[in-house]
Design a protein around this motif. Structure first.
Motif, PDB file in Angstrom:
ATOM      1  N   ASP A  87       0.819  -1.215   0.000  1.00 26.00           N
ATOM      2  CA  ASP A  87       0.000   0.000   0.000  1.00 26.00           C
ATOM      3  C   ASP A  87       0.851   1.263   0.000  1.00 26.00           C
ATOM      4  OD1 ASP A  87      -2.330  -1.418  -0.146  1.00 26.00           O
ATOM      5  OD2 ASP A  87      -3.131  -0.719   1.756  1.00 26.00           O
ATOM      6  N   LEU A  88       1.927   1.253   0.770  1.00 28.96           N
ATOM      7  CA  LEU A  88       2.821   2.416   0.788  1.00 28.96           C
ATOM      8  C   LEU A  88       3.385   2.692  -0.600  1.00 28.96           C
ATOM      9  CD1 LEU A  88       4.615   1.707   4.160  1.00 28.96           C
ATOM     10  CD2 LEU A  88       3.417   3.839   3.606  1.00 28.96           C
ATOM     11  N   ARG A 108      -1.151   6.297   2.800  1.00 26.81           N
ATOM     12  CA  ARG A 108      -0.394   6.878   3.913  1.00 26.81           C
ATOM     13  C   ARG A 108      -1.117   6.786   5.263  1.00 26.81           C
ATOM     14  NH1 ARG A 108       3.144   6.909   0.807  1.00 26.81           N
ATOM     15  NH2 ARG A 108       3.793   8.496  -0.647  1.00 26.81           N
ATOM     16  N   ARG A 109      -2.428   6.583   5.249  1.00 31.51           N
ATOM     17  CA  ARG A 109      -3.208   6.709   6.484  1.00 31.51           C
ATOM     18  C   ARG A 109      -3.703   5.370   7.005  1.00 31.51           C
ATOM     19  NH1 ARG A 109      -6.261  12.458   5.375  1.00 31.51           N
ATOM     20  NH2 ARG A 109      -4.308  13.606   5.099  1.00 31.51           N
ATOM     21  N   PHE A 110      -3.765   5.305   8.341  1.00 32.70           N
ATOM     22  CA  PHE A 110      -4.127   4.084   9.059  1.00 32.70           C
ATOM     23  C   PHE A 110      -5.429   3.472   8.540  1.00 32.70           C
ATOM     24  CE2 PHE A 110      -5.820   1.560  12.498  1.00 32.70           C
ATOM     25  CZ  PHE A 110      -4.696   0.936  13.036  1.00 32.70           C
ATOM     26  N   ASP A 137      14.286   6.010   3.274  1.00 32.81           N
ATOM     27  CA  ASP A 137      15.140   5.422   2.236  1.00 32.81           C
ATOM     28  C   ASP A 137      15.261   3.915   2.431  1.00 32.81           C
ATOM     29  OD1 ASP A 137      15.534   7.861   0.985  1.00 32.81           O
ATOM     30  OD2 ASP A 137      17.464   8.230   1.963  1.00 32.81           O
ATOM     31  N   LYS A 138      15.341   3.491   3.683  1.00 31.02           N
ATOM     32  CA  LYS A 138      15.409   2.056   3.990  1.00 31.02           C
ATOM     33  C   LYS A 138      14.135   1.353   3.506  1.00 31.02           C
ATOM     34  CE  LYS A 138      16.214  -1.030   7.948  1.00 31.02           C
ATOM     35  NZ  LYS A 138      16.477  -1.062   9.398  1.00 31.02           N
ATOM     36  N   GLY A 139      12.989   1.984   3.698  1.00 30.20           N
ATOM     37  CA  GLY A 139      11.729   1.412   3.231  1.00 30.20           C
ATOM     38  C   GLY A 139      11.623   1.402   1.719  1.00 30.20           C
TER      39      GLY A 139
END
Length: 165
Positions: A32-33, A38-40, A85-87
């Motif tokens: 999803d990201l 972005r939202r819960f 950046d890691k994600g």
């Protein structure tokens, strides 16, 4: 049920990465990201995860430095989740999983009836990249931010039905 072995301190890179990305909930959140969610509440609707599991995985991803919370509302305080950046570096992992599934996880009937679940186009040159990691038109290596994803009508319908529940 026996507790699984924690591999967070193993020297094996596959074992260590599996501690985070070997979790179904984390993979769905990452998916999803990468599509800009972005939202819960949107994560919950799209993934079908319960609020406790979702909150736990988001906190874990934040602790691991894969996402960061950013407030978008003050009263009450509400946050959005953004890839670090890691994600973003995990895009290649999910893209490889998507490509494997498009080749191997569907029956011939499903492939014939629906085609690909997600069509990716190279932003730079507009070419449909199929299942490639290199653009067949311009030869660029493809990574995070290089592709525009378009869900098939079948996948959109499935997602809308899940949200409507």
């Amino acid at each position: 049920m026996p507790r699984r072995t924690d591999l967070s301190d193993t020297f094996c890179p596959v074992g260590r990465s599996a501690e985070l990305v070997g979790d179904r909930a984390v993979l769905l959140i990452l998916r999803d990201l990468f599509f800009g969610v972005r939202r819960f509440e949107a994560f919950q609707a799209n993934t079908g995860l319960g609020p406790q599991i979702l909150a736990d995985r988001l906190k874990r991803m934040e602790r691991e430095g894969v996402v960061e919370k950013r407030p978008y509302q003050q009263r009450p305080v509400r946050h959005e989740y953004w890839l670090t950046d890691k994600g973003k570096a995990l895009f290649d992992v999910l893209y490889a999983m998507r490509n494997w599934a498009e080749r191997w996880a569907y029956s011939p009937e499903e492939n014939g009836a629906f085609g690909r679940a997600v069509r990716y186009t190279h932003r730079k040159c507009g070419t449909d990249v199929g299942l490639s990691s290199i653009c067949p038109q311009c030869g660029d290596m493809l990574g995070y931010g290089d592709l525009k994803g378009e869900m098939s009508p079948a996948l959109l319908a499935e997602r809308e039905a899940r949200v409507a529940r």
